[in-house]
Scaffold this motif. Structure first.
Motif, mmCIF file in Angstrom:
data_model
loop_
_atom_site.group_PDB
_atom_site.id
_atom_site.type_symbol
_atom_site.label_atom_id
_atom_site.label_comp_id
_atom_site.label_asym_id
_atom_site.label_seq_id
_atom_site.Cartn_x
_atom_site.Cartn_y
_atom_site.Cartn_z
ATOM 1 N N GLU A 1 51.050 39.135 3.018
ATOM 2 C CA GLU A 1 51.474 40.498 2.710
ATOM 3 C C GLU A 1 52.001 41.151 3.991
ATOM 4 O O GLU A 1 51.315 41.155 5.019
ATOM 5 C CB GLU A 1 50.308 41.334 2.152
ATOM 6 C CG GLU A 1 50.752 42.747 1.800
ATOM 7 C CD GLU A 1 49.654 43.643 1.222
ATOM 8 O OE1 GLU A 1 48.471 43.253 1.248
ATOM 9 O OE2 GLU A 1 50.009 44.739 0.756
ATOM 10 N N ILE A 2 53.185 41.702 3.899
ATOM 11 C CA ILE A 2 53.775 42.445 5.030
ATOM 12 C C ILE A 2 53.590 43.938 4.760
ATOM 13 O O ILE A 2 53.881 44.420 3.664
ATOM 14 C CB ILE A 2 55.282 42.100 5.171
ATOM 15 C CG1 ILE A 2 55.475 40.625 5.552
ATOM 16 C CG2 ILE A 2 55.970 43.022 6.183
ATOM 17 C CD1 ILE A 2 54.954 40.231 6.917
ATOM 18 N N GLY A 3 53.096 44.656 5.755
ATOM 19 C CA GLY A 3 52.907 46.109 5.602
ATOM 20 C C GLY A 3 51.784 46.424 4.638
ATOM 21 O O GLY A 3 51.972 47.207 3.692
ATOM 22 N N GLY B 1 49.349 48.321 4.819
ATOM 23 C CA GLY B 1 48.975 49.743 4.749
ATOM 24 C C GLY B 1 47.485 49.928 4.941
ATOM 25 O O GLY B 1 46.906 49.554 5.958
ATOM 26 N N LEU C 1 51.369 46.823 11.219
ATOM 27 C CA LEU C 1 51.488 47.251 12.608
ATOM 28 C C LEU C 1 50.077 47.394 13.175
ATOM 29 O O LEU C 1 49.108 47.619 12.429
ATOM 30 C CB LEU C 1 52.213 48.591 12.696
ATOM 31 C CG LEU C 1 53.578 48.687 12.000
ATOM 32 C CD1 LEU C 1 54.186 50.071 12.238
ATOM 33 C CD2 LEU C 1 54.521 47.594 12.470
ATOM 34 N N ASN D 1 56.460 49.015 -0.809
ATOM 35 C CA ASN D 1 56.813 50.309 -0.199
ATOM 36 C C ASN D 1 57.134 50.206 1.287
ATOM 37 O O ASN D 1 56.779 51.089 2.074
ATOM 38 C CB ASN D 1 55.676 51.316 -0.422
ATOM 39 C CG ASN D 1 55.533 51.660 -1.882
ATOM 40 O OD1 ASN D 1 56.522 51.924 -2.556
ATOM 41 N ND2 ASN D 1 54.308 51.644 -2.382
ATOM 42 N N ASN E 1 47.413 50.004 11.985
ATOM 43 C CA ASN E 1 46.786 49.946 10.655
ATOM 44 C C ASN E 1 45.750 48.836 10.514
ATOM 45 O O ASN E 1 45.089 48.726 9.470
ATOM 46 C CB ASN E 1 47.863 49.785 9.577
ATOM 47 C CG ASN E 1 48.644 51.071 9.410
ATOM 48 O OD1 ASN E 1 48.124 52.161 9.653
ATOM 49 N ND2 ASN E 1 49.902 50.966 9.032
ATOM 50 N N ILE F 1 51.600 42.191 12.547
ATOM 51 C CA ILE F 1 53.002 41.779 12.389
ATOM 52 C C ILE F 1 53.877 43.024 12.294
ATOM 53 O O ILE F 1 53.771 43.800 11.336
ATOM 54 C CB ILE F 1 53.229 40.892 11.141
ATOM 55 C CG1 ILE F 1 52.405 39.601 11.217
ATOM 56 C CG2 ILE F 1 54.729 40.564 11.003
ATOM 57 C CD1 ILE F 1 52.577 38.657 10.039
ATOM 58 N N ASP F 2 54.708 43.170 13.297
ATOM 59 C CA ASP F 2 55.763 44.187 13.293
ATOM 60 C C ASP F 2 57.065 43.409 13.150
ATOM 61 O O ASP F 2 57.398 42.599 14.025
ATOM 62 C CB ASP F 2 55.719 44.972 14.617
ATOM 63 C CG ASP F 2 56.817 46.026 14.701
ATOM 64 O OD1 ASP F 2 57.804 45.949 13.945
ATOM 65 O OD2 ASP F 2 56.684 46.917 15.569
ATOM 66 N N ILE F 3 57.777 43.639 12.053
ATOM 67 C CA ILE F 3 58.997 42.862 11.804
ATOM 68 C C ILE F 3 59.983 43.033 12.963
ATOM 69 O O ILE F 3 60.725 42.117 13.299
ATOM 70 C CB ILE F 3 59.642 43.298 10.459
ATOM 71 C CG1 ILE F 3 58.692 42.998 9.279
ATOM 72 C CG2 ILE F 3 60.997 42.631 10.241
ATOM 73 C CD1 ILE F 3 58.358 41.554 9.057
ATOM 74 N N GLU F 4 59.942 44.185 13.602
ATOM 75 C CA GLU F 4 60.879 44.397 14.720
ATOM 76 C C GLU F 4 60.535 43.524 15.918
ATOM 77 O O GLU F 4 61.418 43.133 16.679
ATOM 78 C CB GLU F 4 60.901 45.878 15.120
ATOM 79 C CG GLU F 4 61.617 46.704 14.066
ATOM 80 C CD GLU F 4 61.731 48.171 14.402
ATOM 81 O OE1 GLU F 4 61.665 48.541 15.593
ATOM 82 O OE2 GLU F 4 61.880 48.963 13.456
HETATM 83 C C1 LIG Z 1 54.558 53.424 2.793
HETATM 84 S S1 LIG Z 1 53.522 52.319 3.647
HETATM 85 C C2 LIG Z 1 53.088 51.185 2.351
HETATM 86 C C3 LIG Z 1 51.742 50.561 2.549
HETATM 87 C C4 LIG Z 1 51.249 49.709 1.379
HETATM 88 N N1 LIG Z 1 51.994 48.485 1.257
HETATM 89 C C5 LIG Z 1 51.295 50.505 0.105
HETATM 90 O O1 LIG Z 1 52.069 50.205 -0.784
HETATM 91 O O2 LIG Z 1 50.544 51.472 0.022
HETATM 92 C C6 LIG Z 1 54.654 51.386 4.635
HETATM 93 C C7 LIG Z 1 53.994 50.321 5.475
HETATM 94 O O3 LIG Z 1 54.992 49.596 6.191
HETATM 95 C C8 LIG Z 1 54.495 49.342 7.482
HETATM 96 N N2 LIG Z 1 55.610 49.101 8.397
HETATM 97 C C9 LIG Z 1 56.492 50.009 8.869
HETATM 98 N N3 LIG Z 1 57.338 49.425 9.726
HETATM 99 C C10 LIG Z 1 56.999 48.120 9.807
HETATM 100 C C11 LIG Z 1 57.471 47.016 10.549
HETATM 101 N N4 LIG Z 1 58.477 47.149 11.415
HETATM 102 N N5 LIG Z 1 56.870 45.823 10.389
HETATM 103 C C12 LIG Z 1 55.838 45.681 9.529
HETATM 104 N N6 LIG Z 1 55.330 46.697 8.792
HETATM 105 C C13 LIG Z 1 55.891 47.906 8.940
HETATM 106 C C14 LIG Z 1 53.722 50.612 7.826
HETATM 107 O O4 LIG Z 1 52.846 50.447 8.901
HETATM 108 C C15 LIG Z 1 53.046 50.900 6.506
HETATM 109 O O5 LIG Z 1 51.804 50.265 6.380
#
Ligand SMILES: C[S@@+](CC[C@H](N)C(=O)[O-])C[C@H]1O[C@@H](n2cnc3c(N)ncnc32)[C@H](O)[C@@H]1O
Length: 204
Positions: A37-39, A41, A63, A110, A66, A88-91
């Protein structure tokens, strides 16, 4: 006294959308063993989905800021098939082909409207490293042929841009182009509650 950590990060949206998302993912990932899972949250999706799909392992990530919150949810829910978050930060940490070859599914919710578009493109480029047959599930709001699917999504777009100009609801067609370039074909575009979509793809 309860041992539950009641001050951990909480998302009401996750509470609302987790069951409809699960209803799709249980079929999407029925034959999959390892999901990244990426991101993640707060981690609420992970701790809800994974115990209901106990044939697989669910790797959380986000990131660095979190990571602690996700760990707090894992501690409270005591789930055995959720792995503690990777930073994991995609950047910064993408593409990562060595990591991706350990996974036959990838889920992200999201995130496409939060990450800058160049980062979204980078995310897809990295997915070239997934094996044939791998599945990709992307949840969130999208536009179709430049049109919002609802007035509330249009309002959401204004709210996103007021926070950060690089944020924005993405065009489905642009997402599909990036996915196709990385070798994914669309299996199904599910209409979800609250004007969201759950896009399911498979690697050719
Ligand atoms: C709106 S939240 C959604 C969190 C969760 N997936 C949800 O649906 O509730 C966006 C998520 O994307 C992550 N995010 C933002 N930029 C990112 C990046 N460059 N690499 C990885 N994750 C990133 C944020 O830290 C955050 O947890």
């Amino acid at each position: 006294m309860s041992d539950i950590d009641s001050n951990k990060p909480f998302s009401q949206a996750c509470e609302n959308n987790r069951q409809p998302i699960y209803e799709v993912l249980k079929d999407t990932f029925a034959n999959k063993k390892t999901i990244l899972e990426i991101g993640s949250g707060t981690g609420q999706h992970a701790v809800y989905m994974a115990p209901r799909m106990n044939h697989l392992q669910w790797q959380t990530s986000d990131l660095s800021e979190n990571v602690e919150g996700i760990n707090r949810w894992i501690n409270d829910e005591k789930v055995v098939n959720v792995l503690r978050p990777l930073e994991i930060d995609i950047e910064k940490h993408w593409p990562n082909t060595d990591l991706l070859k350990n996974f036959d599914g990838l889920y992200t919710a999201n995130t496409c409207h939060i990450m800058p578009w160049e980062t979204v493109r980078k995310f897809f480029v990295g997915l070239k490293g997934m094996e044939e047959g791998s599945r990709l599930a992307i949840y969130g709001p999208f536009k179709y042929q430049g049109q919002f699917t609802s007035e509330s999504n249009e309002r959401f777009e204004h709210w996103l841009k007021a926070q950060e100009a690089h944020r924005g609801i993405r065009d489905f067609e642009a997402i599909a182009e990036e996915a196709n370039k990385s070798g994914f074909e669309l299996l199904k575009d599910h209409n979800m509650p609250a004007n969201n979509q759950l896009l399911i793809w498979q690697k050719r």
